[in-house]
Design a protein around this motif. Structure first.
Motif, PDB file in Angstrom:
ATOM      1  N   ARG A 356      25.718  32.462  33.646  1.00  0.00           N
ATOM      2  CA  ARG A 356      26.486  33.402  34.478  1.00  0.00           C
ATOM      3  C   ARG A 356      27.679  33.909  33.689  1.00  0.00           C
ATOM      4  NH1 ARG A 356      30.994  32.483  37.805  1.00  0.00           N
ATOM      5  NH2 ARG A 356      31.257  34.028  39.484  1.00  0.00           N
ATOM      6  N   PHE A 357      27.866  35.248  33.698  1.00  0.00           N
ATOM      7  CA  PHE A 357      28.951  35.840  32.929  1.00  0.00           C
ATOM      8  C   PHE A 357      29.605  36.940  33.759  1.00  0.00           C
ATOM      9  CE2 PHE A 357      30.182  38.816  29.241  1.00  0.00           C
ATOM     10  CZ  PHE A 357      31.422  38.221  29.133  1.00  0.00           C
ATOM     11  N   VAL A 358      30.948  36.828  33.931  1.00  0.00           N
ATOM     12  CA  VAL A 358      31.750  37.824  34.645  1.00  0.00           C
ATOM     13  C   VAL A 358      32.814  38.336  33.689  1.00  0.00           C
ATOM     14  CG1 VAL A 358      33.270  38.265  36.612  1.00  0.00           C
ATOM     15  CG2 VAL A 358      31.352  36.674  36.861  1.00  0.00           C
ATOM     16  N   CYS A 373      22.936  35.529  24.229  1.00  0.00           N
ATOM     17  CA  CYS A 373      22.816  34.778  25.488  1.00  0.00           C
ATOM     18  C   CYS A 373      21.403  34.951  26.057  1.00  0.00           C
ATOM     19  CB  CYS A 373      23.849  35.264  26.498  1.00  0.00           C
ATOM     20  SG  CYS A 373      25.563  35.139  25.952  1.00  0.00           S
ATOM     21  N   PRO A 374      20.422  34.279  25.493  1.00  0.00           N
ATOM     22  CA  PRO A 374      19.022  34.504  25.881  1.00  0.00           C
ATOM     23  C   PRO A 374      18.664  33.989  27.263  1.00  0.00           C
ATOM     24  CG  PRO A 374      19.178  32.665  24.357  1.00  0.00           C
ATOM     25  CD  PRO A 374      20.546  33.264  24.425  1.00  0.00           C
ATOM     26  N   HIS A 375      19.517  33.145  27.854  1.00  0.00           N
ATOM     27  CA  HIS A 375      19.191  32.549  29.146  1.00  0.00           C
ATOM     28  C   HIS A 375      20.057  33.090  30.279  1.00  0.00           C
ATOM     29  CE1 HIS A 375      16.694  29.735  26.934  1.00  0.00           C
ATOM     30  NE2 HIS A 375      17.740  29.405  26.189  1.00  0.00           N
ATOM     31  N   LEU A 376      20.780  34.176  30.041  1.00  0.00           N
ATOM     32  CA  LEU A 376      21.689  34.720  31.041  1.00  0.00           C
ATOM     33  C   LEU A 376      20.912  35.177  32.277  1.00  0.00           C
ATOM     34  CD1 LEU A 376      24.742  35.331  31.330  1.00  0.00           C
ATOM     35  CD2 LEU A 376      24.234  37.675  30.637  1.00  0.00           C
ATOM     36  N   GLU A 377      21.367  34.720  33.460  1.00  0.00           N
ATOM     37  CA  GLU A 377      20.695  35.056  34.717  1.00  0.00           C
ATOM     38  C   GLU A 377      21.525  35.958  35.605  1.00  0.00           C
ATOM     39  OE1 GLU A 377      19.731  31.381  36.563  1.00  0.00           O
ATOM     40  OE2 GLU A 377      18.249  30.795  35.064  1.00  0.00           O
ATOM     41  N   LYS A 378      22.865  35.866  35.515  1.00  0.00           N
ATOM     42  CA  LYS A 378      23.744  36.680  36.353  1.00  0.00           C
ATOM     43  C   LYS A 378      24.811  37.318  35.479  1.00  0.00           C
ATOM     44  CE  LYS A 378      23.164  33.923  40.568  1.00  0.00           C
ATOM     45  NZ  LYS A 378      23.844  33.191  41.672  1.00  0.00           N
ATOM     46  N   LEU A 379      24.949  38.642  35.601  1.00  0.00           N
ATOM     47  CA  LEU A 379      25.936  39.381  34.826  1.00  0.00           C
ATOM     48  C   LEU A 379      26.724  40.282  35.763  1.00  0.00           C
ATOM     49  CD1 LEU A 379      27.189  40.305  32.128  1.00  0.00           C
ATOM     50  CD2 LEU A 379      25.352  42.017  31.981  1.00  0.00           C
ATOM     51  N   ASP A 380      28.065  40.194  35.662  1.00  0.00           N
ATOM     52  CA  ASP A 380      28.978  40.986  36.493  1.00  0.00           C
ATOM     53  C   ASP A 380      30.005  41.604  35.549  1.00  0.00           C
ATOM     54  OD1 ASP A 380      31.002  41.944  38.164  1.00  0.00           O
ATOM     55  OD2 ASP A 380      30.712  40.374  39.649  1.00  0.00           O
ATOM     56  N   VAL A 381      29.912  42.917  35.334  1.00  0.00           N
ATOM     57  CA  VAL A 381      30.759  43.587  34.350  1.00  0.00           C
ATOM     58  C   VAL A 381      31.582  44.663  35.036  1.00  0.00           C
ATOM     59  CG1 VAL A 381      30.832  44.920  32.225  1.00  0.00           C
ATOM     60  CG2 VAL A 381      29.112  43.143  32.505  1.00  0.00           C
ATOM     61  N   GLY A 382      32.872  44.642  34.789  1.00  0.00           N
ATOM     62  CA  GLY A 382      33.765  45.692  35.265  1.00  0.00           C
ATOM     63  C   GLY A 382      34.755  46.002  34.178  1.00  0.00           C
ATOM     64  N   SER A 383      34.344  46.755  33.190  1.00  0.00           N
ATOM     65  CA  SER A 383      35.221  47.030  32.051  1.00  0.00           C
ATOM     66  C   SER A 383      34.975  48.448  31.558  1.00  0.00           C
ATOM     67  CB  SER A 383      34.967  46.029  30.919  1.00  0.00           C
ATOM     68  OG  SER A 383      33.629  46.128  30.475  1.00  0.00           O
TER      69      SER A 383
END
Length: 541
Positions: A356-358, A373-383
């Motif tokens: 998970r990455f925010v 990050c080959p296993h990333l399941e959740k991505l939240d980007v505000g940039s």
């Protein structure tokens, strides 16, 4: 009833004098009949009242005896204790209020009160608010203090989960002189809590620096079972009066694995056993943060077991990349960053197990970080991203990604830069090779996506189920900062019937409307400021 005046009933007709006499004569018999009916109704009402009273007495007799055989009375005490425990809040500590468990349980009946008072673990969780501000007096503070001591006595020898909130405005200038004569110390509550330090398991302190010093005498030996600690202190005032973290030996507790603190008062000199930490949060206002990218890396290199990390880091005026070597965090599963300008933190992190990455803030190295990050399941980007950086980020997204949240910004009057997520980027996300397992897609604050492109995106993603190993969308949420062009749900009914949930919100600037009061001195004032609405609160869960 037939009346010669039927044609005039319900009108404004005014009868003549002889007609008035005729009407009075006409009403004599109906008036007598009405009195007879009123008398009959009165007699029947008295009979109903008598029957109602008999029913009430009989019903009370039945209910009182049924209560004796109620199943709740036959529940064993140990089972009832488990039910009581399940009534406690799970997302925070218990509050000292009679509207919630455990205090509420003791107000049901004497047997429940006896059981609740004799079950220590019901009282092992407590949130303490030290009264302050204009309504605080020594009497109110003393009452809360005595209630806290009684609560702690009821907890027996159970491990404690404690949270303390102290108002920064501890003493009111408007309070009467009698309450100002001998004010109670600001560290009153913390001093009492320190006597129970050996039972602390989870503690959180949102208090003043002066009050927090009451815990300086505690050592690692005084907190043998402490697992998590939160210390949220206000920014130093004046700025040079920083907190002397080295004097707080309790941070060296042998079992502390979670530490949360304010970015405005954080210091790497905190005597934690950093190598034991699995969760670390340094958060607050980015403008008050005293942590930069270099300092964050110096901390992270000491935390090899970290699983969750949340950071608010200030920016720098120097765009030169850092010379710090990359930091490997093999166990990190959740990462949340709110960074200022010229942050090079991502380019120095290696998180192969990230799930998970925010991200908030301007970051230039996002594509290269996501590619690692080959296993990333959740991505939240505000940039703020360039168009090429955004498209490259979509291209390298993990094939395991299931949830994607992109946060834009309401278009400002000066058309400042923003996340350039447009129809082209949406089409790129709709490719079959991009995120085959994507199930949840949220786009907040956009005016550059067309309704037609969004509908096409949904259709494309929903037909990907024909591909081996691909998933179809389950939820789509979009907040538009513009009016609706077309209803995207038109033509998507088969997918909606199959379980797809689509939520769209259209908001736009308020328009100045014509007013009939224009030019009048006492005309009602109307807002002319552009207004944008936020996404529904449940979108942020």
């Amino acid at each position: 009833m037939v009346s010669p005046f039927t044609q005039h009933l319900g009108t404004n007709y005014c009868p003549l004098d002889d007609e008035v006499l005729e009407i009075r004569s006409l009403l004599a018999e109906p008036t007598r009949q009405l009195l007879v009916l009123d008398e009959e109704i009165s007699q029947l009402q008295k009979s109903i009242e008598k029957l109602t009273e008999k029913r009430k007495t009989l019903s009370g007799y039945i209910e009182e005896h049924r209560a004796l055989i109620s199943p709740i009375r036959r529940i064993p005490q140990d089972v009832l204790s488990e039910i009581f425990f399940a009534c406690l809040p799970t997302h925070r500590n218990c509050v000292m209020t009679t509207s919630e468990a455990p205090l509420l349980l003791g107000r049901v009946c004497s047997s429940w009160r006896t059981l609740s008072l004799s079950t220590p673990r019901l009282w092992a969780s407590l949130h303490i608010t030290q009264p302050g501000g204009s309504g605080a007096s020594n009497e109110s503070i003393t009452q809360r203090f005595e209630a806290m001591k009684m609560w702690l006595r009821r907890s027996g020898q159970c491990p404690l989960s404690i949270s303390v909130y102290t108002s920064y405005m501890h003493r009111s200038r408007e309070a009467p002189m009698s309450t100002q004569a001998r004010p109670l110390p600001v560290d009153l509550f913390l001093k009492e809590l320190s006597f129970h330090a050996k039972r602390w398991q989870h503690v959180s302190f949102s208090t003043t620096s002066a009050a927090f010093k009451a815990l300086a005498h505690l050592s690692a030996a005084d907190v043998p079972i402490l697992e998590s600690i939160t210390a949220r202190l206000p920014p130093p005032c004046p700025p040079h009066e920083v907190t002397e973290w080295t004097q707080f030996g309790m941070f060296s507790g042998p079992r502390i694995s979670k530490f949360l603190t304010s970015a405005s008062c954080f210091s790497p000199s905190i005597p934690l056993r950093w190598h034991l930490l699995t969760r670390l949060e340094i958060v607050g206002s980015i403008w008050e943060s005293c942590v930069d990218s270099e300092g964050a890396l110096e901390v992270l290199i000491r935390c090899p077991q970290l699983q969750r990390f949340k950071l608010t880091a200030k920016g720098t005026a120097d765009p030169v990349p850092l010379r710090h070597p990359p930091v490997e965090l093999p166990h990190l599963r959740s990462l949340e960053l709110d960074v200022g300008p010229h942050s090079h933190l991502l380019s120095h992190l290696r998180t192969p197990g990230l799930r998970r990455f925010v991200l908030r803030g301007p970051v230039e190295s996002l594509p290269s970080f996501l590619s690692l990050c080959p296993h990333l399941e959740k991505l939240d980007v505000g940039s703020y991203l360039t168009k090429s950086s955004l498209l490259e980020s979509l291209r390298v997204l993990s094939p395991a990604l299931r949830s994607l949240v992109l946060r834009g910004h309401a278009p400002p009057p000066d058309d400042a830069p923003m996340v350039p997520f447009d129809d082209e980027a949406l089409a790129a996300l709709g490719r079959r090779s991009c995120c085959p397992l994507l199930e949840e897609f949220t786009l907040i604050a956009t005016h550059t996506i067309s309704d037609q492109a969004l509908r096409q995106f949904v259709e494309t993603r929903m037909t990907m189920t024909d591909d081996v190993g691909a998933s179809s969308l389950k939820q789509v949420r979009v907040l538009f900062h513009r009016p609706m062009d077309l209803d995207i749900k038109t033509g998507l009914k088969p997918f909606l019937d199959a379980g797809l949930n689509i939520e769209t919100v259209y908001t736009f600037k308020s328009q100045a409307l014509f007013s009939p009061w224009s030019g009048v001195a006492d005309a009602p004032r109307r807002s002319m400021v552009p207004v944008y609405h936020a996404a529904p609160s449940h979108w942020y869960d």
